[in-house]
Structure formats: structure tokens, C-alpha cells
Design a protein around this motif. Structure first.
Motif, PDB file in Angstrom:
ATOM      1  N   ALA A   1     -66.484 -39.811  29.234  1.00  0.00           N
ATOM      2  CA  ALA A   1     -66.205 -41.048  28.623  1.00  0.00           C
ATOM      3  C   ALA A   1     -64.728 -41.097  28.143  1.00  0.00           C
ATOM      4  O   ALA A   1     -64.592 -41.896  27.726  1.00  0.00           O
ATOM      5  CB  ALA A   1     -67.497 -40.791  27.291  1.00  0.00           C
ATOM      6  N   ASP A   2     -64.197 -40.576  28.367  1.00  0.00           N
ATOM      7  CA  ASP A   2     -62.770 -40.863  27.731  1.00  0.00           C
ATOM      8  C   ASP A   2     -61.991 -41.817  29.124  1.00  0.00           C
ATOM      9  O   ASP A   2     -61.022 -41.777  29.212  1.00  0.00           O
ATOM     10  CB  ASP A   2     -61.581 -39.026  28.180  1.00  0.00           C
ATOM     11  N   PHE A   3     -61.979 -41.894  30.253  1.00  0.00           N
ATOM     12  CA  PHE A   3     -62.126 -42.369  30.956  1.00  0.00           C
ATOM     13  C   PHE A   3     -63.045 -44.035  31.365  1.00  0.00           C
ATOM     14  O   PHE A   3     -64.505 -43.721  31.288  1.00  0.00           O
ATOM     15  CB  PHE A   3     -62.461 -41.552  32.988  1.00  0.00           C
ATOM     16  N   THR A   4     -62.282 -45.070  31.768  1.00  0.00           N
ATOM     17  CA  THR A   4     -63.174 -46.258  31.967  1.00  0.00           C
ATOM     18  C   THR A   4     -63.308 -46.557  32.459  1.00  0.00           C
ATOM     19  O   THR A   4     -64.587 -47.746  33.633  1.00  0.00           O
ATOM     20  CB  THR A   4     -61.338 -47.378  31.712  1.00  0.00           C
TER      21      THR A   4
ATOM     22  N   ASP B   1     -54.359 -39.839  36.156  1.00  0.00           N
ATOM     23  CA  ASP B   1     -55.749 -40.108  34.758  1.00  0.00           C
ATOM     24  C   ASP B   1     -56.493 -39.707  36.286  1.00  0.00           C
ATOM     25  O   ASP B   1     -57.608 -39.594  35.868  1.00  0.00           O
ATOM     26  CB  ASP B   1     -55.604 -41.062  34.298  1.00  0.00           C
ATOM     27  N   LEU B   2     -56.081 -38.638  37.180  1.00  0.00           N
ATOM     28  CA  LEU B   2     -57.958 -38.679  38.359  1.00  0.00           C
ATOM     29  C   LEU B   2     -58.814 -37.268  37.898  1.00  0.00           C
ATOM     30  O   LEU B   2     -57.935 -36.217  37.434  1.00  0.00           O
ATOM     31  CB  LEU B   2     -57.425 -38.966  39.817  1.00  0.00           C
ATOM     32  N   ARG B   3     -59.792 -37.284  37.755  1.00  0.00           N
ATOM     33  CA  ARG B   3     -60.254 -36.166  37.798  1.00  0.00           C
ATOM     34  C   ARG B   3     -62.134 -36.424  38.161  1.00  0.00           C
ATOM     35  O   ARG B   3     -62.346 -37.424  38.711  1.00  0.00           O
ATOM     36  CB  ARG B   3     -61.306 -36.191  36.041  1.00  0.00           C
ATOM     37  N   VAL B   4     -62.321 -34.759  38.433  1.00  0.00           N
ATOM     38  CA  VAL B   4     -63.933 -35.018  39.557  1.00  0.00           C
ATOM     39  C   VAL B   4     -64.475 -33.668  37.910  1.00  0.00           C
ATOM     40  O   VAL B   4     -63.860 -33.024  37.240  1.00  0.00           O
ATOM     41  CB  VAL B   4     -64.246 -34.352  40.361  1.00  0.00           C
TER      42      VAL B   4
END
Length: 457
Positions: free
Chosen positions: A28-31, A64-67
Motif C-alpha cells: 500500500a506504500d506504492f501507487t 522505488d521498484l519492489r516485488v
């Protein structure tokens, strides 16, 4: 007493750091979130990042990329920017060889010769500089003509006849003008017979440099064998086109004739642009400029000639410009209108960036998802050699594949909405309350220690 205070404050700071580290990133921290599907054998999976997905990042370098897995746990990952592949072309060439004679017992290291060559440097004749009588001459070595080979020389293959078997050792020298010679080390070939078996070694490694001529001089014994064949292996590397991903067409604007501007969705390391030429027989000398934002001056990136010409009933088109790959978010094209210009409306423009691969280590339950869009987080990617302990380019090609699910619509999450509708995190509130109470308790203890009168001796 000061030592006690230092210990109290150290304990408080350690607790605060532990709480901040414990507050891990959540989806939820990412758009933006994109579901992934995986195939093949894990636990590592490789994803070719579509440009449409990259454009949802808030940071140019994709920090800001995450998996995430299905439980919302962050997965370890690495990013690999594609580089231009190379293709090695190997060639085997039969070359001419010329004997090098010296007077028997002569102390000179290299025979002195007279050379006749053609206009392009090909050897026609090689003779001793002084006439030797029969029986006085000694075959010291061979001169090889490699003037027709332009690629670096990798290996020499010889065949010869000799009265007896054994090793043949010789020095190798290279030259481009037959005057100045550079040592390339020593070579050895062999023809041996052992019981009923015959062992032959014909190949000699070369340093991978270019030269027009090679000189082989025998040292022990001084007399060289008679060559029957000489071949040179050469190899050249050719760069293949850089793997790129292209954007959809962007519409631009024109503030004055012959000048067009485009706004990119975000700062991108642009490698190439393609300008749409709608009208046949368009000819436009152009200069392309770029900048990161409107507060900065324009910097020239590339220039060239764009055209779409009709010849023999077919269109001949050149509508691309190559760029240095620096980060830009705005592009401006100026056109020399003596060629007719490109019209009052800005043509559509496509841009290309270097293809990027994402490799992640699957841990925990699937399905997995890709998250982007957070301007405040720091990069969390690992080097490929750390993520995959026995990494090699060959192993990378064998990893399982991850793809963006077909027909997937990128989910956008409003940070304002999520902050209103998100359930209250009582655990986090409780932890912060404990921290504040602990700090207050330590402050009270510190004040009481400061006020306590010193003990009488």
C-alpha cells in the motif's frame, strides 16, 4: 552519573532504530501494482520490464521498484540494464610463406632480406640480401604474409616435413612495415611417435593483435623444417544493436514555426527517438535538444537529416536520431525549414530506452506482484552476483520467466484515499506509545539523578 545518562539515551535510541527498521514497506506504500505470472523452475525468475510499467515509477533509476508475495513480504531482487551484445566472427585463412635463409654459422639473429611487394602490401618475392653459394645457406625460418587479414590474429596452424620427429621451437615476431618487429613470444609444434601411437601438435596461440607480417625464426636447432601449410585464425567482434524498448507515440506542441517540443511522462535515459514523417518527400535538417525540467537550459543532444523520399514507387525513410542516453524529460526539435519543414503541427514522437531486466528470488506464497510509485524510498536492489551466488550470463538465460499478466490493468492507489480508508494499525500505535513512555521514564530518571544531592563522605 554521566555514564548512566549516556546508557539510558543509548537504550532509547536503539529502541527507536529497532522500531523504524521493523516498519517494513507494504504494497500500500506504492501507487501502482502489477500482478506477475511465473513459469519454469525457480527460485529465481527473470522479467523483461515493459516500458509502460516503468513509467509508473517516481524515481528515474527505478529505486522505488519492489516485488511482493501474496503475504505482502518484500522479495530480494536485482536490476540488469541490457548492454549491446557482440558477435565474434572467426575466419581461417591460408597464407603465403617465404623462406628466410642465412649463411651457415652466421651469428645474426634475423636474416637480412630484400622484399618485393605489391601496392596493397602483399608479398611477391623475398630473397636474401646477399647471394649465398649452394651449401653455405641455412634455412633459419619463414616469413608469413598476413596483409590480407584485417582482424586480430588468434592462432597459427603449421604443417611441415622434417627428417626426424620431435619438437620445433621458434620465436614469433610481428611487423606492419617489415622494418620494425615486435616480439609475440615463442611457439612450439611437435610430431612425436611413441610405441604405435603418433602425437602431433600443429597449433600455436597468438596474442589477438593485428599485424601484416609474421616472422618465425628457429633457434634450436638452427635449421627450420620445410613448411607445407600455414594458416592463421583471426577473430573480430561486431557489436549488435542495443536492445531497446519503445514508447507509444507522444503528441507535441509548436510555439513557433520550425520548433517542436514534447513532454515525457518522467525523466528517462533516452537512447533514441523516432519522429513521425507523415508527408511524402519530406526533407528536414534537424537539431534535437533536451533538459530535465523547464528551469534548466536546453542542451543539444543530436543532429542529423530526417527524410521520407519516394524512389521507384517506394518510400525511403530515415526518421531516427541516436542520443547519448542521458536523463531528459523534455525534448525540443528545431528544423531548418529550407528543406520544406515538417508542417505547423508537431509530429508524433517515440522514444526508446535501454531494455531492463528484473530478477527476483521467490520466497513465500504466490502470486507475486510488482509495485512502483514512491518518491521517498531508497533503492533496495542487490547486485546480480549477490542475488545469484553462482551467477553467470549463461545461468541468467536458464532462469524461470516472469511476465506481466496479459490484459492486466495497472492498479493505481490514491494515497489520500488509502490514508482515510486504511484500518487502524493498533500494533504500530502501541509500539510508538511504548517508545514515548520509555523516553519519558528515562527523562524523569535523569532529572531525579540530577537533583539528588551528592553523598557525604
Amino acid at each position: 552519573m554521566s555514564q548512566k545518562l549516556n546508557l539510558y539515551w543509548l537504550g532509547a535510541m536503539t529502541m527507536a532504530i529497532s522500531l523504524s527498521v521493523g516498519a517494513l514497506e507494504k504494497p500500500a506504500d506504492f501507487t501502482s501494482r502489477v500482478p506477475l505470472s511465473v513459469t519454469g523452475e525457480g527460485p529465481w525468475y527473470r522479467l523483461e520490464l515493459p516500458l509502460a510499467v516503468q513509467l509508473n515509477a517516481r524515481q528515474t533509476d527505478l529505486s522505488d521498484l519492489r516485488v511482493f508475495n501474496a503475504a505482502g513480504d518484500v522479495q530480494a531482487y536485482a536490476l540488469a540494464r541490457e548492454v549491446a551484445p557482440t558477435r565474434e566472427e572467426r575466419t581461417l585463412t591460408d597464407v603465403k610463406w617465404f623462406p628466410l635463409y642465412n649463411a651457415e654459422g652466421a651469428k645474426e639473429t634475423a636474416p637480412s632480406v630484400r622484399v618485393q611487394s605489391s601496392a596493397n602490401g602483399t608479398l611477391v618475392q623475398v630473397q636474401p640480401s646477399s647471394q649465398l653459394e649452394a651449401g653455405e645457406e641455412e634455412l633459419r625460418g619463414w616469413l608469413l604474409d598476413a596483409s590480407g587479414i584485417k582482424a586480430p590474429l588468434q592462432q597459427l596452424t603449421l604443417d611441415w616435413t622434417s627428417e626426424r620427429d620431435g619438437f620445433q621451437r621458434f620465436s614469433i615476431e610481428a611487423s606492419d612495415d617489415l622494418q620494425n618487429w615486435q616480439s609475440w613470444g615463442e611457439g612450439q609444434v611437435a610430431r612425436l611417435t611413441f610405441t604405435d601411437e603418433r602425437v602431433e601438435q600443429h597449433e600455436v596461440g597468438l596474442p589477438g593483435l593485428s599485424a601484416r607480417y609474421l616472422r618465425l625464426l628457429w633457434k634450436t636447432p638452427h635449421t627450420a623444417p620445410t613448411l607445407t601449410s600455414a594458416q592463421l585464425h583471426s577473430a573480430s567482434s561486431r557489436s549488435l544493436p542495443l536492445p531497446l524498448v519503445w514508447s507509444p507515440a507522444l503528441s507535441g506542441s509548436s510555439a513557433k514555426p520550425g520548433e517542436y517540443t514534447w513532454q515525457l511522462p518522467m525523466g528517462m535515459n533516452v537512447e533514441r527517438v523516432q519522429v513521425e514523417l507523415n508527408q511524402p518527400n519530406s526533407l528536414a535538417p534537424v537539431t534535437l535538444y533536451g533538459r530535465r525540467d523547464s528551469s534548466l537550459p536546453w542542451q543539444p543532444l543530436s543532429n542529423g537529416l530526417l527524410y521520407r523520399l519516394t524512389q521507384n514507387g517506394q518510400d525511403v525513410v530515415l526518421n531516427e536520431l541516436q542520443l547519448p542516453g542521458q536523463t531528459v524529460q523534455q525534448l525540443k526539435l528545431t528544423v531548418d525549414e529550407r528543406g520544406g519543414g515538417l508542417g505547423p503541427q508537431a509530429p508524433n514522437l517515440k522514444f526508446a530506452v535501454r531494455a531492463t531486466q528484473l530478477v527476483f528470488l521467490a520466497r513465500g506464497p504466490g502470486p507475486y506482484s510488482l509495485a512502483l510509485g514512491n518518491g521517498s524510498v531508497k533503492a533496495a536492489n542487490l547486485p546480480l552476483t549477490t542475488l545469484i551466488p553462482d551467477y553467470s550470463p549463461a545461468k541468467l538465460a536458464t532462469l524461470g520467466a516472469a511476465t506481466v499478466e496479459s490484459g492486466t490493468v495497472i492498479t493505481k492507489t490514491s494515497t489520500v484515499t488509502s490514508s482515510v480508508t486504511a484500518p487502524t494499525d493498533w500494533k504500530k500505535i502501541g509500539l510508538w506509545a511504548v517508545l514515548l513512555l520509555s523516553v519519558a521514564f528515562l527523562a524523569v530518571m535523569a532529572i531525579s539523578l540530577l537533583r539528588k544531592p551528592p553523598a557525604k563522605s
